[in-house]
Design a protein around this motif. Structure first.
Motif, mmCIF file in Angstrom:
data_model
loop_
_atom_site.group_PDB
_atom_site.id
_atom_site.type_symbol
_atom_site.label_atom_id
_atom_site.label_comp_id
_atom_site.label_asym_id
_atom_site.label_seq_id
_atom_site.Cartn_x
_atom_site.Cartn_y
_atom_site.Cartn_z
ATOM 1 N N ASP A 1 -3.850 11.198 1.395
ATOM 2 C CA ASP A 1 -3.381 12.326 1.870
ATOM 3 C C ASP A 1 -2.795 12.956 0.199
ATOM 4 O O ASP A 1 -2.248 12.974 -0.200
ATOM 5 N N PRO A 2 -3.672 14.088 -0.242
ATOM 6 C CA PRO A 2 -3.875 15.105 -1.132
ATOM 7 C C PRO A 2 -2.454 15.673 -1.191
ATOM 8 O O PRO A 2 -1.540 16.430 -2.049
ATOM 9 N N ALA A 3 -2.195 15.795 0.289
ATOM 10 C CA ALA A 3 -0.955 16.982 -0.006
ATOM 11 C C ALA A 3 0.417 16.273 0.563
ATOM 12 O O ALA A 3 1.337 17.085 -0.271
ATOM 13 N N CYS A 4 0.427 14.643 -0.170
ATOM 14 C CA CYS A 4 1.877 14.029 0.064
ATOM 15 C C CYS A 4 1.820 13.601 -1.681
ATOM 16 O O CYS A 4 2.296 12.138 -2.103
ATOM 17 N N ARG A 5 0.514 13.414 -2.181
ATOM 18 C CA ARG A 5 0.711 12.994 -3.607
ATOM 19 C C ARG A 5 2.069 14.595 -5.166
ATOM 20 O O ARG A 5 1.529 15.334 -5.432
ATOM 21 N N GLY B 1 0.507 -1.060 -0.234
ATOM 22 C CA GLY B 1 0.375 0.174 0.164
ATOM 23 C C GLY B 1 1.013 1.511 0.239
ATOM 24 O O GLY B 1 0.307 2.253 0.394
ATOM 25 N N ASN B 2 2.046 1.298 -0.452
ATOM 26 C CA ASN B 2 3.398 2.100 -0.998
ATOM 27 C C ASN B 2 3.244 3.265 -1.891
ATOM 28 O O ASN B 2 4.102 2.942 -2.267
ATOM 29 N N TRP B 3 1.746 3.540 -2.142
ATOM 30 C CA TRP B 3 1.769 4.255 -3.395
ATOM 31 C C TRP B 3 2.752 5.444 -3.719
ATOM 32 O O TRP B 3 2.943 5.713 -5.212
ATOM 33 N N LYS B 4 2.922 5.952 -3.048
ATOM 34 C CA LYS B 4 3.695 7.252 -3.074
ATOM 35 C C LYS B 4 5.098 6.725 -4.177
ATOM 36 O O LYS B 4 5.908 6.974 -4.887
#
Length: 857
Positions: free
Chosen positions: A522-526, A463-466
């Protein structure tokens, strides 16, 4: 005759059956076979005895001819199978100590078992192709014969700890020392002295092979050679005096007896024998092919044997000695290699993390990860629990091992302490390193695993999409930088197939990156940091364009989405027959170059999409010019408008200017661009015309031909673009009008829809509260930063530029005659709610008309 041979075989079998059960007349404790074989094999051991017995049997079958031997009547391939039958009684009915001493009998029996096991392994490899069940049983029996550890159960290890610490002599890294060739002879003499001194007759009953294997152990070398050198320095002679001196040195707490020292050496000898037999078992795997049905079972048997040897060493030796033995890491490595051969992944991981050497543990872990990927077992790797390990690799509950003051055991060698290892982090680093190593031009064409895809799958499974998105971004970045722009002295190195594969990899990577980044909770982490992991990679088109935009180091979600659209455009361009042959030329093209090429080849939808996203990434308007406005005007003015009035054929090649029989844009390209335009219109709630518009027929002759259809569809597409983007792209309508007049030389009238768009704008969706005079600026409801496209003054100037003064006058008349019948209270001059023609424009038009009239006169 064959019946005589058959009869002889039956008689022999019956006699053998009787011999293995009938007690011997001289010694009832022996069988007839034991007695006869003992006499025949007297003076021979091991394979020599087996050869002698086999030759005797063959000779008896040929009327006692001693010339005939086993090797002369059978092939070497079947030698092991024949020997197996002849040696089977040895394994079933071992020799008894009544003929020999206990130690001699045990040594002979162990050698016999070893020879029998070797034959069984050869037999199992031979029959494994057609009898998997029989082969598995054969391997099981061979393993039991070879790895018989019962001999270690009788060893008294009471003084082993004192002997070990005495020989170690407080050396921190006791297993390392400066070894010289003559030390081997010294060690051999020391071992023989200990073995002979413990027997009353002074004889050495152990074979030379056993002693050689013992002296080859690094543990024995490290313990006895330095001690022997110290004794030599003290002038201790190499005889019985040396043994007494040695016993005094190792008697730290209690007096160590000669028997205890002898038992210690014998235990190490039996351990060396076990390691030797394990090596024999492991080397027998070479006889079995990986395609064999017994391959996995054979590897499993060998693995279990390795684990049994490790367990026996750990149980019969002091913990502080067994865990520091150099042989133990080798045994764990052997278990790891066997597990990898048999695809026993769970056992391989356990053997890997159990290795006491940190360097070897990390090396094996790298082989484990890459081996699973090469074996296409990525699913199994993802399902594994890759956690932090290392805290309890060497648990010890023995109170004798614990320190008296701290009640805890600390290994003497700090380099061998167990450290914590994050298996998941190490696995991801290993895969990334392999991906970088294989992302080179010389390795690109090879059939290698997709390590970047595996890294993405590993992160996505947690689940670590970043990090998953970062892996795909790195894949695209590295892939785009492995090619160089060809020159006259450096031709293109990638074939057409490799180029297509490369562009597919880049496209898929960028699309997957954009999708994965959108899944970050979190949108801020995209966002991605382009320089964090990419600093060691060459510059690519993605990094270069980021710098063009303004030295971007943080890749936002919009920027990643632009890269995905950019890659799709590159793929479409690469698939075109008129595209450059060099993939490097395509990859190194800037955004503006790519927009121009796509529009030239008829891919208007892709060109506009690139321009839109490119403009969205730019902060402000460099030089006061919006990038999208400029690109859209360029596309319509240079390519689409000429195609709509059929004054040119945009079939020029990107690199050499050659033409193709298929003109650009094609009908399918226009249709695709029109559908894309309609979808974007509905998604953004803008207003425009559909693709079935036929306004172009009012000014173009309707000819039923492909050219006519293509021209008509191109005109409809021009109307779609001009109408949809008129309110957001300032001056677009007048730019299109100018392009029409330039393309026709100012001879044809403008389409009615275009003239109305320039004069009155796109009135659908216009905010009624801001509606004023025709020369005022209006906003479109629901569209940010929008303005009404009406610019009659600009159209007047365009007509004046091409000498169409009559059309300019008609526009003035139409503007002033188009009244807005709103209540006068709603029409505020200070808000621009007035109908007028700018004074300077009227003066210019009047002066131009007078000048033309006077010149005509």
């Amino acid at each position: 005759p064959i019946h005589q041979l058959a009869l002889r075989s039956v008689i022999y079998s019956s006699a053998l059956s009787w011999a293995v059960h009938q007690p011997a007349p001289d010694d009832p404790s022996l069988t007839v076979l034991d007695e006869n074989l003992s006499n025949l094999a007297h003076g021979h051991i091991g394979i020599t005895a087996a050869q002698s017995l086999a030759d005797a049997f063959i000779a008896s079958s040929f009327n006692g001819n001693p010339i005939v031997s086993l090797t002369r009547i059978i092939s070497p391939a079947s030698y092991g199978r024949v020997m197996l039958r002849l040696l089977a009684p040895f394994a079933e009915f071992p020799l008894h100590s009544s003929l020999y001493g206990v130690e001699e009998t045990r040594s002979i029996n162990e050698n016999t078992k070893e020879i029998t096991a070797e034959c069984l392994l050869a037999e199992g490899a031979a029959i494994g192709k057609y009898d998997s069940s029989g082969a598995e049983k054969t391997w099981n029996v061979a393993s039991e014969l070879l790895m018989d550890t019962s001999t270690l159960d009788f060893m008294d290890s009471g003084h082993f700890r004192d002997i070990f610490h005495g020989l170690k002599d407080e050396r921190e890294q006791w297993w390392t020392f400066q070894y010289e060739p003559h030390h081997e002879d010294i060690l051999m003499r020391v071992v023989c002295l200990i073995l002979s001194s413990a027997r009353s007759d002074g004889q050495i009953i152990e074979t030379r092979d056993e002693i050689s294997r013992l002296c080859a152990m690094q543990t024995i070398k490290a313990l006895f050679i330095p001690t022997a050198m110290v004794a030599s320095d003290y002038g201790v002679p190499m005889d019985g005096t040396f043994v007494d001196w040695l016993l005094n040195n190792v008697s730290i707490h209690d007096q160590v007896s000669l028997q205890s020292l002898y038992t210690f050496v014998k235990t190490m000898m039996r351990i060396s024998n076990l390691i030797h037999r394990l090596t024999t078992l492991e080397s027998s795997l070479n006889l079995v092919t990986k395609e064999s049905a017994v391959w996995t079972h054979s590897c499993s048997v060998t693995l279990n044997a390795s684990l049994d040897v490790i367990a026996n060493i750990s149980s019969c030796l002091p913990p502080e000695m067994s865990r520091e033995m150099p042989e133990l890491p080798t045994l764990w490595s052997m278990a790891f290699q066997t597990s990898m051969k048999g695809y026993l992944w769970d056992d391989a991981l356990q053997a890997c993390i159990s290795n006491p050497l940190e360097e070897r543990k990390k090396e094996n872990l790298k082989r484990f990860i890459l081996g699973m990927i090469d074996a296409e077992a990525m699913g199994k790797l993802i399902a594994m629990s890759l956690t932090v390990v290392g805290e309890e690799i060497f648990p010890s509950t023995d109170p004798d091992v614990m320190d008296d003051d701290t009640d805890s055991f600390e290994p003497n060698n700090n380099t061998r302490e167990s450290r914590c290892i994050d298996l998941f982090e190490m696995a991801s680093n290993i895969i990334q390193e392999a991906a970088f190593e294989n992302s080179t031009l010389d390795r690109f064409g090879d059939n290698r695993p997709n390590y970047w895809g595996c890294l993405y799958a590993l992160y996505a499974s947690r689940g670590n999409w970043k990090e998953a998105a970062r892996a795909m971004h790195m894949c695209a970045t590295v892939s785009s930088s492995i090619v160089k722009i060809p020159s006259s002295d450096r031709p293109e190195l990638l074939s057409k197939e490799a180029s297509e594969k490369l562009i597919r990899d880049i496209t898929l990577s960028t699309q997957t990156c954009a999708h994965a980044l959108s899944l970050v909770e979190d949108p801020a982490c995209r966002y991605l940091i382009s320089g964090s992991q990419a600093s060691s990679t060459p510059s690519s088109i993605f990094q270069r364009d980021a710098n063009d935009i303004g030295a971007i180091q943080v890749l936002t979600e919009d920027h990643v989405q632009w890269l995905a659209s950019h890659a799709i455009a590159l793929q479409r361009l690469n698939m075109d027959d008129l595209s450059p042959d060099s993939i490097a030329t395509i990859l190194k093209a800037s955004s503006l170059e790519l927009i121009d090429v796509l529009a030239r080849l008829g891919y208007y939808d892709q060109a506009i999409a690139i321009a839109l996203e490119r403009s969205a990434l730019s902060e402000g308007r460099p030089g006061g010019i919006d990038l999208f406005d400029d690109a859209l005007k360029h596309i319509l003015r240079k390519y689409l408008v000429p195609a709509a009035i059929h004054t040119c054929s945009n079939s020029e090649s990107f690199d050499d200017g050659e033409t193709d029989s298929s003109p650009r844009p094609t009908i399918s390209q226009i249709r695709q661009s029109s559908h894309t335009c309609i979808r974007s219109m509905h998604n953004s709630l803008q207003y425009g015309v559909s693709s079935n518009s036929t306004n172009s027929m009012c000014w173009q002759e309707n000819r039923h031909s492909d050219i006519s259809v293509r021209t008509s569809m191109a005109m409809d597409l021009v109307q779609q673009y001009a109408t949809i983007y008129a309110n957001s792209c300032h001056g677009l309508s007048n730019s299109v009008a100018r392009a029409f007049l330039i393309s026709t030389g100012g001879e044809l009238d403008l389409p009615i829809w275009l003239k109305n768009l320039c004069m009155f704008g796109n009135t659908e969706g216009v905010d009624s509260s801001s509606t004023g005079g025709l020369f005022a600026q209006h906003r479109v409801s629901g569209v940010e930063n929008s303005r009404n496209a009406a610019d009659p003054a600009g159209l007047i100037r365009v007509f004046m530029e091409f000498g169409r003064l009559e059309d300019a006058c008609d526009i003035v008349i139409d503007v002033l005659s188009s009244k807005n019948y709103e209540a006068s209270s709603n029409r505020l001059p200070e808000k621009g709610n007035i109908d007028y023609v700018p004074y300077d424009l009227i003066d210019t038009l009047w002066n131009t008309i007078e000048a033309v009239a006077s010149s005509d006169v």
